[in-house]
Design a protein around this motif. Structure first.
Motif, mmCIF file in Angstrom:
data_model
loop_
_atom_site.group_PDB
_atom_site.id
_atom_site.type_symbol
_atom_site.label_atom_id
_atom_site.label_comp_id
_atom_site.label_asym_id
_atom_site.label_seq_id
_atom_site.Cartn_x
_atom_site.Cartn_y
_atom_site.Cartn_z
ATOM 1 N N LEU A 71 11.095 39.045 -27.934
ATOM 2 C CA LEU A 71 12.487 38.624 -28.087
ATOM 3 C C LEU A 71 12.864 37.601 -27.024
ATOM 4 O O LEU A 71 13.566 36.629 -27.304
ATOM 5 N N ALA A 72 12.388 37.806 -25.813
ATOM 6 C CA ALA A 72 12.714 36.881 -24.737
ATOM 7 C C ALA A 72 12.133 35.494 -24.998
ATOM 8 O O ALA A 72 12.733 34.479 -24.670
ATOM 9 N N ARG A 73 10.972 35.430 -25.598
ATOM 10 C CA ARG A 73 10.327 34.143 -25.846
ATOM 11 C C ARG A 73 10.821 33.492 -27.134
ATOM 12 O O ARG A 73 10.528 32.340 -27.390
ATOM 13 N N ARG A 74 11.522 34.227 -27.986
ATOM 14 C CA ARG A 74 12.104 33.724 -29.232
ATOM 15 C C ARG A 74 11.074 33.040 -30.116
ATOM 16 O O ARG A 74 11.059 31.834 -30.283
ATOM 17 N N LEU A 105 4.023 33.430 -36.178
ATOM 18 C CA LEU A 105 4.015 32.054 -36.650
ATOM 19 C C LEU A 105 3.898 31.124 -35.452
ATOM 20 O O LEU A 105 4.609 31.300 -34.464
ATOM 21 N N VAL A 106 3.024 30.130 -35.555
ATOM 22 C CA VAL A 106 2.794 29.220 -34.436
ATOM 23 C C VAL A 106 3.084 27.788 -34.881
ATOM 24 O O VAL A 106 2.595 27.345 -35.921
ATOM 25 N N GLY A 107 3.870 27.090 -34.089
ATOM 26 C CA GLY A 107 4.149 25.679 -34.359
ATOM 27 C C GLY A 107 5.073 25.471 -35.539
ATOM 28 O O GLY A 107 5.881 26.325 -35.889
ATOM 29 N N ASN A 108 4.930 24.323 -36.169
ATOM 30 C CA ASN A 108 5.743 23.931 -37.323
ATOM 31 C C ASN A 108 5.134 24.574 -38.567
ATOM 32 O O ASN A 108 4.484 23.919 -39.377
ATOM 33 N N PHE A 109 5.362 25.862 -38.735
ATOM 34 C CA PHE A 109 4.611 26.684 -39.677
ATOM 35 C C PHE A 109 4.891 26.370 -41.144
ATOM 36 O O PHE A 109 6.029 26.208 -41.553
ATOM 37 N N SER A 110 3.793 26.320 -41.914
ATOM 38 C CA SER A 110 3.907 26.072 -43.351
ATOM 39 C C SER A 110 2.650 26.580 -44.053
ATOM 40 O O SER A 110 1.537 26.412 -43.555
ATOM 41 N N GLN A 133 -7.688 25.823 -25.207
ATOM 42 C CA GLN A 133 -7.805 25.465 -26.619
ATOM 43 C C GLN A 133 -6.433 25.241 -27.247
ATOM 44 O O GLN A 133 -6.224 24.274 -27.968
ATOM 45 N N PHE A 134 -5.514 26.135 -26.967
ATOM 46 C CA PHE A 134 -4.171 26.003 -27.538
ATOM 47 C C PHE A 134 -3.430 24.802 -26.928
ATOM 48 O O PHE A 134 -2.659 24.145 -27.618
ATOM 49 N N GLU A 135 -3.661 24.523 -25.641
ATOM 50 C CA GLU A 135 -3.035 23.368 -24.994
ATOM 51 C C GLU A 135 -3.489 22.058 -25.624
ATOM 52 O O GLU A 135 -2.736 21.092 -25.682
ATOM 53 N N GLN A 136 -4.727 22.020 -26.080
ATOM 54 C CA GLN A 136 -5.252 20.806 -26.707
ATOM 55 C C GLN A 136 -4.582 20.529 -28.047
ATOM 56 O O GLN A 136 -4.492 19.388 -28.465
ATOM 57 N N ASP A 187 1.953 21.648 -28.344
ATOM 58 C CA ASP A 187 2.726 21.156 -27.203
ATOM 59 C C ASP A 187 3.056 22.306 -26.258
ATOM 60 O O ASP A 187 2.933 23.479 -26.605
ATOM 61 N N SER A 188 3.489 21.950 -25.053
ATOM 62 C CA SER A 188 3.742 22.964 -24.021
ATOM 63 C C SER A 188 4.889 23.899 -24.402
ATOM 64 O O SER A 188 4.875 25.076 -24.040
ATOM 65 N N GLU A 189 5.867 23.402 -25.148
ATOM 66 C CA GLU A 189 6.981 24.249 -25.579
ATOM 67 C C GLU A 189 6.495 25.349 -26.528
ATOM 68 O O GLU A 189 6.875 26.511 -26.392
ATOM 69 N N THR A 190 5.666 24.982 -27.472
ATOM 70 C CA THR A 190 5.103 25.968 -28.412
ATOM 71 C C THR A 190 4.260 26.980 -27.658
ATOM 72 O O THR A 190 4.344 28.181 -27.885
ATOM 73 N N LEU A 191 3.437 26.484 -26.745
ATOM 74 C CA LEU A 191 2.553 27.345 -25.967
ATOM 75 C C LEU A 191 3.354 28.341 -25.133
ATOM 76 O O LEU A 191 3.001 29.516 -25.049
ATOM 77 N N ALA A 192 4.446 27.877 -24.538
ATOM 78 C CA ALA A 192 5.269 28.744 -23.692
ATOM 79 C C ALA A 192 5.914 29.872 -24.486
ATOM 80 O O ALA A 192 6.197 30.940 -23.946
ATOM 81 N N LYS A 193 6.152 29.657 -25.775
ATOM 82 C CA LYS A 193 6.791 30.674 -26.616
ATOM 83 C C LYS A 193 5.832 31.791 -27.021
ATOM 84 O O LYS A 193 6.270 32.860 -27.430
ATOM 85 N N LEU A 194 4.539 31.532 -26.943
ATOM 86 C CA LEU A 194 3.570 32.540 -27.383
ATOM 87 C C LEU A 194 3.395 33.612 -26.313
ATOM 88 O O LEU A 194 3.172 33.292 -25.141
ATOM 89 N N PRO A 195 3.475 34.872 -26.702
ATOM 90 C CA PRO A 195 3.385 35.958 -25.722
ATOM 91 C C PRO A 195 1.965 36.137 -25.187
ATOM 92 O O PRO A 195 0.974 35.831 -25.864
#
Length: 183
Positions: A19-22, A95-100, A143-146, A149-157
């Motif tokens: 919840l904190a990472r939304r 869900l990770v990133g711009n999910f589709s 791997q995920f950093e490559q 983006d850093s915003e998406t990475l920061a949201k992942l628990p």
């Protein structure tokens, strides 16, 4: 009794972190931890997986899906097949990133999607072959950093990365903290 209490405490702490990472997150008990749109999207994906629908992570977007199984997690990146008979045991999704998701239209599309899912699994396996937990943690974060983006990475628990490569969440947190201090 004590293990039940410990499990509930760990679950509550994990849910609080999510919840904190939304982020978009849903489990098979209906719990979700994001805004209503991403909640409903994550729950819809989980339902599709449980309904044995075969889907493909959209290869035209920087996105993916972390599939929580009972004792581990798997990452399905762009172009990967998800669902069908492979993910019936999926308990949660992230869900990770711009999910589709897209539906495969041909047998050839399905075959390519299966091959890509295998490649993502092989990549994770190569990381988990490393016997040093801190190095596994650093490798999965790299791997995920490559790719994201850093915003998406920061949201992942931390828990998600930990389950992907078989380390404890605090190992991921420690590696992230070291990386943050270096910048």
């Amino acid at each position: 009794m004590e293990s039940d209490n410990k499990q509930r405490c760990q679950t509550a702490l994990y849910e609080e972190e999510v919840l904190a990472r939304r982020i978009g997150f849903a489990d098979s008990q209906g719990y979700s931890g994001m805004d209503q749109f991403q909640d409903s999207q994550a729950l819809a994906v989980l339902k599709q997986l449980h309904d044995k629908q075969l889907l493909i992570i959209n290869s035209r977007r920087r996105n993916g899906l972390i599939l929580y199984k009972r004792y581990h997690a798997e990452f399905a990146g762009p172009g990967s097949a998800v669902g069908g008979l492979f993910d019936l045991d999926c308990q949660r999704v992230l869900l990770v990133g711009n999910f589709s998701l897209v539906y495969p239209e041909t047998a050839d599309e399905r075959q390519r999607a299966y091959a890509l899912r295998r490649q993502w699994i092989r990549l994770t396996r190569q990381i988990t072959d490393n016997p040093v937990p801190a190095q596994r943690a650093q490798m999965i974060l790299n791997q995920f950093e490559q790719y994201f983006d850093s915003e998406t990475l920061a949201k992942l628990p931390d828990e998600a990365f930990a389950r992907l490569v078989g380390v404890l969440p605090h190992t991921i947190r420690n590696v992230r903290n070291i990386a943050d201090r270096e910048f």
